[in-house]
Design an enzyme around this catalytic site. Structure first.
Site, mmCIF file in Angstrom:
data_model
loop_
_atom_site.group_PDB
_atom_site.id
_atom_site.type_symbol
_atom_site.label_atom_id
_atom_site.label_comp_id
_atom_site.label_asym_id
_atom_site.label_seq_id
_atom_site.Cartn_x
_atom_site.Cartn_y
_atom_site.Cartn_z
ATOM 1 C CG PHE A 1 -1.603 1.197 1.620
ATOM 2 C CD1 PHE A 1 -2.266 1.983 0.677
ATOM 3 C CD2 PHE A 1 -1.605 1.611 2.963
ATOM 4 C CE1 PHE A 1 -2.911 3.158 1.064
ATOM 5 C CE2 PHE A 1 -2.243 2.773 3.347
ATOM 6 C CZ PHE A 1 -2.889 3.549 2.410
ATOM 7 C CB THR B 1 3.833 1.947 13.019
ATOM 8 O OG1 THR B 1 2.590 2.204 13.667
ATOM 9 C CG2 THR B 1 4.518 0.837 13.808
ATOM 10 C CG ASP B 2 0.901 5.973 15.385
ATOM 11 O OD1 ASP B 2 0.722 4.792 15.011
ATOM 12 O OD2 ASP B 2 -0.029 6.815 15.410
ATOM 13 C CD GLU B 3 -0.554 0.234 15.138
ATOM 14 O OE1 GLU B 3 -0.643 -0.848 15.730
ATOM 15 O OE2 GLU B 3 -1.155 0.500 14.083
ATOM 16 C CG ASP C 1 -12.376 -4.129 21.776
ATOM 17 O OD1 ASP C 1 -11.928 -3.822 20.647
ATOM 18 O OD2 ASP C 1 -12.330 -3.378 22.759
ATOM 19 N N PRO D 1 -18.053 -4.334 10.443
ATOM 20 C CG PRO D 1 -16.241 -5.794 10.204
ATOM 21 C CD PRO D 1 -17.144 -4.901 9.434
ATOM 22 C CE LYS E 1 7.347 -1.231 11.221
ATOM 23 N NZ LYS E 1 7.924 -1.374 9.847
ATOM 24 C CD GLU F 1 3.425 -10.723 6.916
ATOM 25 O OE1 GLU F 1 2.232 -10.360 6.990
ATOM 26 O OE2 GLU F 1 3.859 -11.444 6.005
ATOM 27 C CB ALA G 1 6.150 -6.315 20.211
ATOM 28 C CB THR H 1 8.676 -10.183 7.574
ATOM 29 O OG1 THR H 1 8.515 -11.273 6.677
ATOM 30 C CG2 THR H 1 8.702 -8.886 6.770
ATOM 31 C CE1 TYR I 1 3.190 -3.513 11.736
ATOM 32 C CE2 TYR I 1 1.760 -2.144 13.096
ATOM 33 C CZ TYR I 1 2.621 -2.282 12.023
ATOM 34 O OH TYR I 1 2.924 -1.194 11.238
ATOM 35 C CE LYS J 1 -3.181 -3.210 7.879
ATOM 36 N NZ LYS J 1 -2.160 -2.867 6.931
HETATM 37 P P1 NAD Z 1 1.409 -3.608 3.313
HETATM 38 O O1 NAD Z 1 1.086 -4.790 4.143
HETATM 39 O O2 NAD Z 1 0.353 -3.014 2.443
HETATM 40 O O3 NAD Z 1 2.652 -3.915 2.373
HETATM 41 C C1 NAD Z 1 3.777 -4.627 2.811
HETATM 42 C C2 NAD Z 1 4.592 -5.025 1.588
HETATM 43 O O4 NAD Z 1 5.760 -5.713 2.043
HETATM 44 C C3 NAD Z 1 3.847 -5.969 0.640
HETATM 45 O O5 NAD Z 1 4.043 -5.562 -0.699
HETATM 46 C C4 NAD Z 1 4.501 -7.318 0.901
HETATM 47 O O6 NAD Z 1 4.486 -8.178 -0.237
HETATM 48 C C5 NAD Z 1 5.911 -6.910 1.281
HETATM 49 N N1 NAD Z 1 6.579 -7.912 2.116
HETATM 50 C C6 NAD Z 1 6.084 -8.508 3.241
HETATM 51 N N2 NAD Z 1 6.972 -9.392 3.723
HETATM 52 C C7 NAD Z 1 8.055 -9.340 2.902
HETATM 53 C C8 NAD Z 1 9.304 -10.013 2.884
HETATM 54 N N3 NAD Z 1 9.627 -10.912 3.823
HETATM 55 N N4 NAD Z 1 10.176 -9.717 1.899
HETATM 56 C C9 NAD Z 1 9.877 -8.795 0.951
HETATM 57 N N5 NAD Z 1 8.707 -8.148 0.902
HETATM 58 C C10 NAD Z 1 7.807 -8.407 1.877
HETATM 59 O O7 NAD Z 1 1.963 -2.522 4.355
HETATM 60 P P2 NAD Z 1 1.805 -0.937 4.371
HETATM 61 O O8 NAD Z 1 0.550 -0.589 5.067
HETATM 62 O O9 NAD Z 1 2.083 -0.410 3.003
HETATM 63 O O10 NAD Z 1 3.009 -0.562 5.349
HETATM 64 C C11 NAD Z 1 4.323 -0.350 4.833
HETATM 65 C C12 NAD Z 1 5.250 0.026 5.971
HETATM 66 O O11 NAD Z 1 4.761 1.194 6.633
HETATM 67 C C13 NAD Z 1 5.348 -1.056 7.058
HETATM 68 O O12 NAD Z 1 6.686 -1.105 7.492
HETATM 69 C C14 NAD Z 1 4.434 -0.560 8.162
HETATM 70 O O13 NAD Z 1 4.874 -1.008 9.421
HETATM 71 C C15 NAD Z 1 4.592 0.949 8.028
HETATM 72 N N6 NAD Z 1 3.437 1.762 8.462
HETATM 73 C C16 NAD Z 1 2.176 1.489 8.005
HETATM 74 C C17 NAD Z 1 1.108 2.303 8.400
HETATM 75 C C18 NAD Z 1 -0.301 2.068 7.887
HETATM 76 O O14 NAD Z 1 -1.230 2.767 8.321
HETATM 77 N N7 NAD Z 1 -0.521 1.158 6.952
HETATM 78 C C19 NAD Z 1 1.329 3.371 9.273
HETATM 79 C C20 NAD Z 1 2.642 3.612 9.714
HETATM 80 C C21 NAD Z 1 3.692 2.808 9.293
HETATM 81 P P1 TYD Z 2 -6.676 -1.007 11.508
HETATM 82 O O1 TYD Z 2 -7.088 -0.413 10.203
HETATM 83 O O2 TYD Z 2 -6.519 -2.481 11.612
HETATM 84 O O3 TYD Z 2 -5.344 -0.234 11.945
HETATM 85 P P2 TYD Z 2 -4.559 -0.267 13.381
HETATM 86 O O4 TYD Z 2 -4.989 -1.436 14.146
HETATM 87 O O5 TYD Z 2 -3.140 -0.389 12.910
HETATM 88 O O6 TYD Z 2 -4.849 1.054 14.023
HETATM 89 O O7 TYD Z 2 -7.730 -0.560 12.621
HETATM 90 C C1 TYD Z 2 -8.062 0.816 12.834
HETATM 91 C C2 TYD Z 2 -9.019 0.872 13.997
HETATM 92 O O8 TYD Z 2 -10.259 0.266 13.592
HETATM 93 C C3 TYD Z 2 -8.565 0.088 15.210
HETATM 94 O O9 TYD Z 2 -8.982 0.765 16.391
HETATM 95 C C4 TYD Z 2 -9.305 -1.245 15.096
HETATM 96 C C5 TYD Z 2 -10.600 -0.857 14.406
HETATM 97 N N1 TYD Z 2 -11.207 -1.881 13.519
HETATM 98 C C6 TYD Z 2 -12.562 -2.182 13.626
HETATM 99 O O10 TYD Z 2 -13.286 -1.616 14.464
HETATM 100 N N2 TYD Z 2 -13.085 -3.117 12.771
HETATM 101 C C7 TYD Z 2 -12.330 -3.743 11.834
HETATM 102 O O11 TYD Z 2 -12.877 -4.627 11.095
HETATM 103 C C8 TYD Z 2 -10.946 -3.419 11.721
HETATM 104 C C9 TYD Z 2 -10.064 -4.082 10.712
HETATM 105 C C10 TYD Z 2 -10.424 -2.470 12.580
#
Ligand code: NAD
Ligand code: TYD
Length: 351
Positions: free
Chosen positions: A13, A132-134, A287, A212, A161, A86, A159, A102, A157, A196
């Protein structure tokens, strides 16, 4: 200046938005996208730039140290932007091991290859780790995460990161590897996998399925448009201070239930339904275990040092996102076929 940049996870993404931005905005750079194409990786996310002359895709796993070292030896990358991970909290609760492999081991494999290849010659080199901020854990009603907030991750997750962030900093402090880290809040936008919250809800609404909402929907997240995250990554890659950390966020906190009501109003309008129709799909479910209450980022450092600000208001970004999903049903159909159905069944059937 010519540069060779390795972007990991570029078929996911956020990675696909970062790859697109760098390929289009920096024709003198060559972008190498290393991605193993897990369920979350999809080359359809990059169709518009796949034939660009400054872009190369490499299918491979970041935990494969022979492959990663051979890529570094062949190309001697100037920079790494490491996004491969992941990334879904619920999957980490169901299966923590792939997150350890990973997110932690994969990161160390990349750090080792950078360290061995650059071999102390760090001029114009950079290892940029995307996090991530998590990692900061959960806030109460008040306050914000700053770059000084103590790490307190709760899910497998977060932990994993947090662990990777510590390792990246350790390679800086121990071996002087030139690194930078950013910790971003929740992203939304096009090409997000429908596990997500936002894309899952949009997909369910399109298919007239229940939306949900975990617990009472009281949890709060700070949402940032993915293209704004990519612009922050660009700013930090080029001007971030070596060895430092930047928080990225949108000052845009939403309680989950309020966000879902806003989304329902937008979907009523876009689908030509009577106001109030879509919100009838909202279903409160069991939850998430260890569910963090609130995330909120203080991004003052990034604004003051690098002048970065988000470009969009949330309502506008959410509408753009809905428009994209409605116009790309083929993409949704492709990513929700097969394995997704098993995941959905396991994840939501019991709730
Ligand atoms: P995503 O799950 O959409 O994409 C992850 C990508 O990594 C995929 O293309 C997958 O094929 C690849 N990948 C997974 N395991 C791999 C491996 N072992 N070798 C090579 N490629 C591998 O994730 P995203 O939401 O795009 O997040 C990207 C980064 O940003 C992550 O590091 C995540 O922790 C961080 N991040 C995400 C968010 C969010 O809201 N999505 C927020 C803050 C930080
Ligand atoms: P998510 O998109 O999984 O991101 P993160 O857990 O990394 O914040 O979830 C965003 C918020 O939405 C989180 O508080 C969990 C909630 N949530 C639901 O209520 N229902 C759902 O089906 C999902 C996937 C998340």
């Amino acid at each position: 200046m010519n540069k060779k940049i390795l972007i990991t996870g570029g078929a996911g993404f956020i990675g696909s938005h970062v790859v697109r931005r760098f390929v289009n905005n920096y024709p003198s750079y060559h972008i190498y996208n290393l991605d193993s194409l897990t369920y979350a990786g999809n080359l359809a996310n990059l169709r518009d730039i796949e034939n660009a002359s400054n872009y190369t895709f490499i299918k491979g796993d970041i935990t494969d140290s022979d492959l990663v070292q051979s890529l570094f030896t062949e190309h001697n990358f100037d920079g790494v932007i490491h996004l491969a991970a992941e990334s879904h909290v619920d999957r980490s609760i169901a299966n923590p091991m792939s997150f350890v492999t990973t997110n932690i081991i994969g990161t160390v494999v990349l750090l080792n290859a950078a360290k061995a290849t650059w071999n102390g010659d760090f001029d114009n080199k950079l290892f940029y780790h995307i996090s991530t901020d998590e990692v900061y854990g959960s806030l109460g009603e008040e306050g914000f995460f700053t770059e000084e907030t103590k790490y307190d991750p709760h899910s497998p997750y977060s932990a994993s990161k947090a662990s990777s962030d510590h390792l990246v900093r350790a390679y800086h402090d121990t071996y002087q590897l030139p690194i930078v880290i950013s910790n971003c809040s929740n992203n939304y936008g096009s090409f997000q996998f429908p596990e997500k919250l936002i894309p899952l809800a949009i997909n369910n609404i399109i298919n007239n399925k229940p939306i949900p909402v975990y617990g009472k929907g009281d949890n709060i997240r700070d949402w940032l448009f993915v293209e704004d995250h990519a612009s922050a990554i660009d700013a930090i890659y080029h001007n971030g201070l070596l060895g430092s950390t930047y928080n990225i966020g949108g000052h845009n906190e939403w309680k989950n239930i309020d966000l879902i009501h806003l989304l329902c109003r937008i979907m009523d309008k876009k689908l030509g339904k009577e106001a109030g129709t879509t919100s009838k799909l909202i279903t409160f479910v069991k939850d998430r275990a260890g569910h963090d209450l609130r995330y909120a980022i203080d991004a003052t450092k990034l604004k003051n040092e690098l002048g970065w600000m988000p470009s969009l208001q949330f309502e506008e970004g959410l509408e753009k996102t809905v428009d994209w999903y409605l116009a790309n049903e083929e993409w949704i159909g492709q990513v929700t076929s097969g394995e997704y159905q098993n995941f959905y069944e396991k994840q939501y059937h019991q709730r």
